[in-house]
Structures are given as structure tokens and as C-alpha cells.
Design an enzyme around this catalytic site. Structure first.
Site, PDB file in Angstrom:
ATOM      1  N   ARG A 111       1.998  47.154 -16.291  1.00 45.25           N
ATOM      2  CA  ARG A 111       0.962  45.974 -16.005  1.00 45.25           C
ATOM      3  C   ARG A 111       2.182  44.952 -15.070  1.00 45.25           C
ATOM      4  NH1 ARG A 111      -4.119  44.136 -15.854  1.00 45.25           N
ATOM      5  NH2 ARG A 111      -4.403  42.096 -16.986  1.00 45.25           N
ATOM      6  N   THR A 384     -11.577  48.174 -10.520  1.00 42.44           N
ATOM      7  CA  THR A 384     -10.379  48.762 -11.235  1.00 42.44           C
ATOM      8  C   THR A 384     -10.596  50.198 -11.236  1.00 42.44           C
ATOM      9  OG1 THR A 384      -9.838  46.926 -12.866  1.00 42.44           O
ATOM     10  CG2 THR A 384      -9.455  49.196 -13.557  1.00 42.44           C
ATOM     11  N   THR A 402      -5.178  49.049 -11.635  1.00 43.60           N
ATOM     12  CA  THR A 402      -6.309  47.854 -11.189  1.00 43.60           C
ATOM     13  C   THR A 402      -5.489  47.044 -10.189  1.00 43.60           C
ATOM     14  OG1 THR A 402      -7.578  46.071 -11.834  1.00 43.60           O
ATOM     15  CG2 THR A 402      -5.700  46.173 -12.855  1.00 43.60           C
ATOM     16  N   ASN A 404      -7.203  44.147 -10.015  1.00 42.78           N
ATOM     17  CA  ASN A 404      -8.120  43.138 -10.720  1.00 42.78           C
ATOM     18  C   ASN A 404      -9.245  43.138 -10.045  1.00 42.78           C
ATOM     19  OD1 ASN A 404      -8.945  41.376 -12.462  1.00 42.78           O
ATOM     20  ND2 ASN A 404      -7.897  39.614 -11.765  1.00 42.78           N
ATOM     21  N   ASP A 426      -5.905  37.011 -14.691  1.00 42.34           N
ATOM     22  CA  ASP A 426      -6.023  37.505 -16.193  1.00 42.34           C
ATOM     23  C   ASP A 426      -5.460  36.576 -17.290  1.00 42.34           C
ATOM     24  OD1 ASP A 426      -7.724  39.540 -15.754  1.00 42.34           O
ATOM     25  OD2 ASP A 426      -6.601  41.053 -15.633  1.00 42.34           O
ATOM     26  N   SER A 455      -4.842  42.382 -20.605  1.00 41.51           N
ATOM     27  CA  SER A 455      -5.752  43.199 -19.997  1.00 41.51           C
ATOM     28  C   SER A 455      -6.947  43.486 -20.860  1.00 41.51           C
ATOM     29  CB  SER A 455      -5.052  44.310 -19.323  1.00 41.51           C
ATOM     30  OG  SER A 455      -5.947  45.322 -18.986  1.00 41.51           O
ATOM     31  N   GLY A 476     -14.086  47.701 -15.444  1.00 47.32           N
ATOM     32  CA  GLY A 476     -15.260  46.926 -15.735  1.00 47.32           C
ATOM     33  C   GLY A 476     -14.782  45.514 -16.472  1.00 47.32           C
ATOM     34  N   GLY A 477     -13.401  45.293 -16.051  1.00 47.74           N
ATOM     35  CA  GLY A 477     -13.052  43.946 -16.575  1.00 47.74           C
ATOM     36  C   GLY A 477     -13.078  43.823 -18.061  1.00 47.74           C
TER      37      GLY A 477
HETATM   38  O1  DON Z   1      -6.842  44.145 -16.767  1.00 49.42           O
HETATM   39  C1  DON Z   1      -8.001  44.034 -16.897  1.00 49.42           C
HETATM   40  O2  DON Z   1      -8.609  43.784 -17.779  1.00 49.42           O
HETATM   41  C2  DON Z   1      -8.788  43.439 -15.497  1.00 49.42           C
HETATM   42  N1  DON Z   1      -7.760  42.925 -14.577  1.00 49.42           N
HETATM   43  C3  DON Z   1      -9.533  44.807 -15.274  1.00 49.42           C
HETATM   44  C4  DON Z   1     -10.420  44.366 -13.933  1.00 49.42           C
HETATM   45  C5  DON Z   1     -11.574  45.177 -13.862  1.00 49.42           C
HETATM   46  O3  DON Z   1     -11.529  46.104 -14.411  1.00 49.42           O
HETATM   47  C6  DON Z   1     -12.217  45.126 -12.425  1.00 49.42           C
HETATM   48  N2  DON Z   1     -13.268  46.023 -12.654  1.00 49.42           N
HETATM   49  N3  DON Z   1     -13.988  46.577 -12.548  1.00 49.42           N
END
Ligand code: DON
Length: 577
Positions: A111, A384, A402, A404, A426, A455, A476-477
Site C-alpha cells: 500500500r 482499481t 490501484t 485509486n 483514502d 483500504s 470498486g472502492g
Molecule cells: O484502496 C481502496 O480501497 C481504494 N483506493 C480502491 C479504489 C477502487 O477500488 C477504485 N475502483 N474501482
């Protein structure tokens, strides 16, 4: 493999796999100018599923050369950094969860971390309000990149030399590849931002716009990759590449320093491991909240006979929603980088705590997140990327990596050809104010120098009878843990096929905002029932892009049958042999 051989492999066409694959013709050609997407395959020797066919092929090529699943995961990530610039990366970070054939489990944390000059209130204006533009775009939004350190840390488990693993990426950058319709569209949508957040002309800007089938050549990136090939980790974190990163920082108030780069380390963590209905689940621990959220959600539903309720039935969706609500409330309150804050992980995942958490659950009646401030989910494209790999020996690897947001900070390191992340968003820029995924946080996830931002990424492996069974993950955040949760339950409890488990509609609740987000093809009747229970429902774009490999022992009990599924929601492609 020398690149001459790599290009010898560039034979267009479909070759039928001689030994490994059942029923399907598998495309083992490697022509970067003429390739196709495969959504499902079934193989016995090895499989890779990732966000781009060329990256999956780069991974399979390593398996065919005798490499193991870790070799394939490294080659796939490096190729993604070239062919999938919106999320594949050198300038971002990620996590690898693996289980090796000898039973060893690994959780590798690469990370990004806050630069040493970062400070708690660095994104607040003089009135104390967060300036999201600063945490989400441009030089100051970038954390210290971790991906390259992660790749070299995973070399400990690889069997092929690094120069072989990186060669497909070098070739793809140097000689180019044709871009897909989705990539052309994403690049076109980002032109304005590229112009705004770069100080020099970058390769992704095209005056006349990108078209499907255009060739993308990335010469600067190929030189950066060659420095990694020749000098290893130092070829990125020190020397010319480090110099280019620091000089980019100086152009626009960025704060990543030479020492930040030189001192960056990937860390091996103890994976989250627990049982669910006789299966063993192995997932990512902090600084990802993903493994803990997955454990909380699965443990909450474990004794509630969800299978009998039925897939996407209103009672099942309600139960899963209420589990998600409680897990995300805990995420916001307690979770952060354990190297900096104490997180009560043991309590959060204990049976007694989770039983108590559900004591106010009423079937058929919506819970309430005691809405204080609505989360503000930014419609910006999320990017991501996840890859799942399995080899013929029983090694399995799940990697989520990712930048981000889509194309990260939108800032390319001049002369080095790669995009920097905007992962600083984040962190909780200000306690109680949602970030771009609507996620809330507190002190636990406040910015501190060298701390890793919380994350949601959830690379996960499921074992059945102590053998690898599922390799799964998704972008997918904040929706990542819930998509992984649903995919696992879809298979174990609802008995869905691997393909349906990935592609059927998904839903998501994250405590705040107090809404169930649903995909457009979510059944209308279930939506109505949930509304009657008192839920607020919001339709949104696609949720995640799940890459799944389902593994079963073959008839001899010695080998494996690998069923690999690439999500229908993108260019994702499953390759194998
Ligand atoms: O680490 C995380 O949770 C976020 N930065 C992930 C971002 C993400 O999945 C964007 N995508 N689809």
C-alpha cells in the site's frame, strides 16, 4: 524469455489447447495488435483472470514457461501497468494474498504511504474545510508508491528471473498495442484532467481524440521498466526514476522526497483467516479493511440459513445489507493502519461481539444508520484492478492493485511515463467528512507521516477441505468487500455457477449513506419489497469487476480443474492452458 521470442509468440488466431482445456478453444496467441476477450475458460494447467486480455496472456505465458502462480501474478501486474493505465500501475500500490502448495499463506502489503512531510490537516483550507481537489487530483494527492516494492518482495516466492517476468511489459510499452473501445473512451473522458494536472505534454493526451484500435506506444515507460529490469528495486526507488519523481513533485507542490522513496518497504502481514461453513477464508488484513469486513459479514450470516431464503430474495438481500451496514460502521469508527493506531480487531471479529451487533436486527424492517451527514459519492470513474491466478501445482494468488481513482492523480511523472496515484484521498482528510467513495473515517484513519491509508481492497482465497477452491477479488472502492462477500455467498450458499456468481446483479450498503445501492439489472420486485421494509434504494452504475477462479480436484485427485471467469462488466479476460 527474450523479447524476440515474445514477438515470435505473436501469432494471431485461436489455438486449441492441447493438454489442459476442456470444451473451449483457448487463445494462446500473443499479438498485441490483434487480440480478443474471453470471459470464461476451463483449464487444468494454469489460469489468469485480469482486467485486460494482454495482461492475462503475459501471466499465462509465464505459466507455460514453467513459472508458478506468483511468477504469473508479477508478469500480469507489470503488463497491466502498460495496457491498463487507468488502474494498472507502477505509481500506485496494492495487496497480494497467496496460498502456496505447501500450505503457507501470505498477505503482502504494498500500500502507498503518506510522505514524511504529510500532516493531518494538509487538505484543509483556512476555515478548516477539506479541499477535495487537493486530495483527489494532481501532485499533492499522491502517496509514496508501493507497487514496485511489492513486486520485488513477491519475487521471494517466484521461480523465474525478474528480467523474464518484466519482458512482456517492456515489449508492450516499447512496441505498443492497440487499445480497446473502453480504453479509448476512458482516455477521452480524462483529456481535460490530463491537461489540467500535468506540467508537460503526456502520451495520453491526443488532440484529435482516441479511437478503438489506435496504437499506444509508451517509450518513457519502457525505459522506466528497463531500469527496473537492470537495477531491481533500486532502479525505481533510487537513481533516475526516483530523480524524475522528485523533480515532478517540485513542479506543483508535491511532497514525495528522495528519502520517502528510498525508505519505502513492502510488508508481510498475517492474513485474516477464519472459517465459514467448513471453508477456510484467507484475506487481506489492515491496512485494508477488506478482510475484516468480509469476516464480519460472513460470520454474521453464518448461522442464519441464508441459502433457504434464496438468491436475490428480499429477505436474503436484507440480511446481507444489515451485515454490511454494521461492518461499515465499524470500519468508519475503528479502522486504520495498525502500525500507527490500535484497532480492536479481535473484538470486532469475535462471535460474541457480532451476535450483539445483530441484536437489534428485525427481519422485514429496515435498520437505521442514524443519518447525520449523507455520504457524498463522487460519480467520478473508479479504477482499481484485481487479478486471480492458479497454477497446476495448487499455488493460488489474488492481487488487487490501484491508483485509486481512474488514472489516479492524472499526473504523469515527466520522463518516466507512469501515472501517480491519488491514494491520499483514502485517508480521512477531516473526521466525519466522506471521501470520494462516501467513506467516513475518524482519528484511526487520520493523516500521519509514513502512515498507510485505509483500504477496502479484498484479495481473497477460499479453501475447501484444505485445498484451494476460490480465488477472488474486485475493484470498486468501498463496494469491494461487499462484492467479494456476495460472490462467495452466491457460490457457497446459493449454489450459483462461477459465471453467475460474478455476473448476476450486485448490491451494496456502507452504513453511510443509509441507502442500498443496486445495479441497473437488479430485480424490480425485490426493490419494491425492500422499499416496503423501509429501505432507500439508489440505482447506480456497475458494481465491481470480479475476477474469479473456481478450482476443483480432477478425477485422479492429483490435478485440478480450473474454471476462470472474467467479469462481464469490462474488458476483463480469462486466459489459461
Ligand atoms: O484502496 C481502496 O480501497 C481504494 N483506493 C480502491 C479504489 C477502487 O477500488 C477504485 N475502483 N474501482
Amino acid at each position: 524469455m527474450k523479447y524476440s521470442l515474445f514477438f515470435l509468440l505473436a501469432l494471431a488466431g485461436i489455438i486449441c489447447c492441447q493438454t489442459g482445456c476442456r470444451n473451449q478453444a483457448v487463445n494462446t496467441s500473443f499479438n498485441p495488435f490483434d487480440y480478443s476477450i474471453q470471459k470464461t475458460i476451463s483449464c487444468t494447467n494454469g489460469a489468469v483472470v485480469s482486467a485486460h486480455p494482454l495482461a492475462s496472456k503475459a501471466g499465462v505465458m509465464m505459466l507455460e514457461q514453467g513459472g508458478n502462480a506468483v511468477d504469473a501474478a508479477i508478469a500480469t501486474q507489470l503488463a497491466l501497468a502498460v495496457v491498463y493505465p487507468g488502474a494498472g500501475n507502477l505509481g500506485g500500490g496494492g495487496f497480494m494474498v497467496a496460498r502456496l502448495k505447501d500450505g503457507k499463506t501470505i498477505a503482502l502489503d504494498y500500500r502507498e504511504k503518506a510522505p514524511s512531510a504529510a500532516s493531518r490537516d494538509m487538505y484543509l483550507d483556512s476555515a478548516g474545510n477539506p479541499v477535495m481537489r487537493l486530495s483527489q487530483h494532481g501532485h499533492l494527492s499522491a502517496g509514496v508508491p508501493g507497487t514496485v516494492a511489492g513486486l520485488f518482495a513477491s519475487m521471494k516466492y517466484a521461480s523465474l528471473p525478474f528480467p523474464e517476468l518484466i519482458q512482456p511489459a517492456i515489449d508492450l510499452a516499447e512496441k505498443g498495442f492497440t487499445i480497446t473501445a473502453a480504453e479509448a473512451s476512458a482516455l477521452n473522458h480524462t483529456q481535460e484532467a490530463f491537461r489540467q494536472y500535468n506540467t508537460s505534454k503526456i502520451i495520453f493526451i491526443k488532440h484529435e481524440g482516441w479511437k478503438p484500435g489506435d496504437t499506444l506506444v509508451q517509450t518513457d515507460l519502457s525505459e522506466t521498466l528497463k531500469r527496473m529490469r537492470d537495477k531491481g528495486q533500486k532502479g525505481f526507488y533510487e537513481g533516475e526514476t526516483a530523480r524524475l519523481i522528485v523533480s515532478e513533485m517540485k513542479k506543483a507542490n508535491g511532497i514525495i522526497s528522495p528519502d520517502d522513496l528510498k525508505n519505502y518497504e513492502a510488508k508481510e502481514r498475517k492474513p485474516v483467516e477464519f472459517t465459514y461453513k467448513g471453508h477456510t477464508i484467507i484475506s487481506m488484513p489492515l491496512p485494508s479493511s477488506g478482510g475484516i469486513i468480509l469476516q464480519q459479514c460472513l460470520k454474521i450470516i453464518e448461522n442464519r440459513e441464508i441459502g433457504k431464503m434464496g438468491f436475490l430474495s428480499a429477505p436474503a438481500v436484507q440480511l446481507m445489507t444489515e451485515a454490511e451496514r454494521r461492518a461499515y460502521a465499524d470500519r468508519a469508527e475503528f479502522m486504520g493502519d495498525e502500525d500507527f493506531v490500535k484497532v480492536p480487531v479481535h473484538t470486532l471479529t469475535s462471535d460474541a461481539y457480532l451476535t450483539k451487533r445483530m441484536s437489534d436486527y428485525v427481519a422485514g424492517k429496515a435498520g437505521n444508520s442514524q443519518f447525520v451527514k449523507p455520504g457524498n459519492i463522487n460519480p467520478e470513474s473508479e479504477e482499481t484492478t484485481h487479478l486471480s491466478v492458479a497454477d497446476k501445482w495448487g499455488n493460488v494468488v489474488a492481487v488487487t492493485t490501484t491508483l485509486n481513482g481512474g488514472y489516479g492523480s492524472k499526473t504523469v511523472v515527466s520522463g518516466a511515463g507512469f501515472l501517480l496515484n491519488n491514494e491520499m484521498d483514502d485517508f480521512s482528510a477531516k473526521p466525519g467528512v466522506p471521501n470520494m467513495y462516501g467513506a467516513l473515517g475518524t482519528e484511526a484513519n487520520a493523516i500521519e507521516p509514513n502512515k498507510r491509508m485505509l483500504s477496502s481492497m479484498t484479495p481473497t482465497i477460499v479453501l475447501k477441505d484444505n485445498d484451494p477452491y476460490l480465488v477472488v477479488g474486485t475493484p470498486g472502492g468501498t463496494t469491494i468487500p461487499t462484492s467479494v462477500f456476495q460472490t462467495i455467498v452466491n457460490i457457497i450458499d446459493f449454489g450459483l455457477s462461477a459465471s453467475d456468481a460474478v455476473n448476476k446483479p450486485k448490491f451494496h450498503h456502507q452504513w453511510m449513506p443509509d441507502e442500498i445501492f443496486i445495479e441497473k439489472d437488479f430485480p424490480a420486485g425485490v426493490t419494491d419489497s425492500l422499499k416496503e421494509m423501509g429501505y432507500t434504494i439508489s440505482s447506480r452504475g456497475s458494481i465491481g469487476r470480479t475476477e474469479l477462479i473456481k478450482i476443483e480436484k480432477d478425477k485422479t485427485g492429483e490435478g485440478y480443474i480450473l474454471e476462470a471467469v472474467a467479469d462481464k462488466r469490462g474488458d476483463d479476460s480469462a486466459e489459461g492452458y
